[in-house]
Write a protein that holds these residues in place. Structure first.
Motif, PDB file in Angstrom:
ATOM      1  N   ARG A 126       0.851  -1.197   0.000  1.00 58.64           N
ATOM      2  CA  ARG A 126       0.000   0.000   0.000  1.00 58.64           C
ATOM      3  C   ARG A 126       0.885   1.245   0.000  1.00 58.64           C
ATOM      4  N   HIS A 127       0.361   2.310  -0.610  1.00 57.89           N
ATOM      5  CA  HIS A 127       1.088   3.576  -0.595  1.00 57.89           C
ATOM      6  C   HIS A 127       0.892   4.263   0.747  1.00 57.89           C
ATOM      7  N   TRP A 163       6.057   3.201  -0.487  1.00 58.96           N
ATOM      8  CA  TRP A 163       5.179   2.041  -0.388  1.00 58.96           C
ATOM      9  C   TRP A 163       5.519   1.236   0.863  1.00 58.96           C
ATOM     10  N   VAL A 187      -8.255  -8.415   1.559  1.00 57.49           N
ATOM     11  CA  VAL A 187      -8.468  -7.112   0.933  1.00 57.49           C
ATOM     12  C   VAL A 187      -9.359  -7.286  -0.290  1.00 57.49           C
ATOM     13  N   VAL A 214      -2.688   0.814  -4.331  1.00 55.22           N
ATOM     14  CA  VAL A 214      -2.077  -0.473  -4.011  1.00 55.22           C
ATOM     15  C   VAL A 214      -1.153  -0.880  -5.156  1.00 55.22           C
TER      16      VAL A 214
END
Length: 251
Positions: A126-127, A163, A187, A214
């Motif tokens: 994830r960022h 990230w 997710v 993502v």
């Protein structure tokens, strides 16, 4: 095993309809001087219309049958490929309005009504920002994906560190969503939640409405990009979206 649609039947019907209704139209046109002119005129117009519409519909089914046969011929060459080869076949099928073969989602829980098209191991990240700039986000994704063969993080890379650490996981992409099974959570990424798709060799970046972008890295990345474009923007986008340019050039 899917049954191959026939070409001969719609082709024959189209030719017979064109000749038959065309002959009726010509015959009626030659008798327009009779007292029942109004009835004959209506019959003439109907015959003319059917002589055009019926062959056109039959031609549509002939072309569609040829496309399906071509797809079956590609499938008959051997089992589904991996990586870019599989993504290219997936792009071809969806671009021609045909759903690809389904796969088992494995341990990922899916709905009984959805069809899974891609199931594979993946690296998930994830960022750190909710809405990063596209330029920095993609630069960080390239730095992260190119750092090691598995897309593992490099702590000394300040750009790639935008990230989170890449987590080995499993992905199942269906006709409705992308599911990523992490060690501690599942997710769910509905296609309707995807606003941007960016793809490069071995990874795909998805910008989302309801959360940070993502990054998915692995051999299934290009196939996930195809499904993300198809699910979020529709079939027509497959022929023009820049994220799929490299795959289209292969076809």
């Amino acid at each position: 095993m899917r049954k191959r649609p026939g070409v001969l039947l719609p082709l024959t019907v189209g030719i017979v309809a064109f000749l038959g209704f065309g002959w009726i139209w010509v015959a009626v046109e030659s008798d327009m001087s009779l007292p029942t002119g109004t009835l004959m005129w209506a019959l003439s117009e109907l015959a003319f219309l059917l002589a055009l519409v019926v062959p056109a519909v039959c031609l549509f089914f002939v072309i569609r049958a040829l496309h399906i046969r071509k797809l079956h011929a590609r499938e008959a060459i051997g089992p589904a490929g991996t990586g870019i080869a599989k993504a290219s076949d997936l792009l071809w099928a969806l671009s021609h309005g045909m759903l690809p073969q389904t796969e088992s989602p494995g341990v990922i829980p899916t709905d009984a009504t959805e069809s899974v098209f891609v199931a594979a191991p993946i690296a998930f990240a994830r960022h750190s920002q909710l809405q990063p700039s596209a330029r920095r986000m993609l630069a960080a994704a390239r730095a992260r994906a190119g750092s090691t063969p598995g897309g593992a993080p490099v702590a000394t890379d300040p750009v790639g560190s935008d990230w989170s650490q890449a987590v080995p996981s499993s992905v199942a992409a269906s006709d409705r969503r992308i599911l990523v099974l992490l060690p501690e959570e599942l997710v769910e990424i509905p296609y309707s939640d995807i606003t941007e798709v960016h793809s490069d060799s071995g990874h795909v970046v998805l910008r989302l409405r309801s959360g940070p972008p993502v990054l998915l890295s692995g051999t299934a990345a290009e196939s996930l990009a195809v499904l993300a474009v198809w699910g979020s923007l529709g079939e027509s986008a497959l022929r023009r979206h820049p994220a799929l340019a490299a795959l289209r050039s292969r076809g």
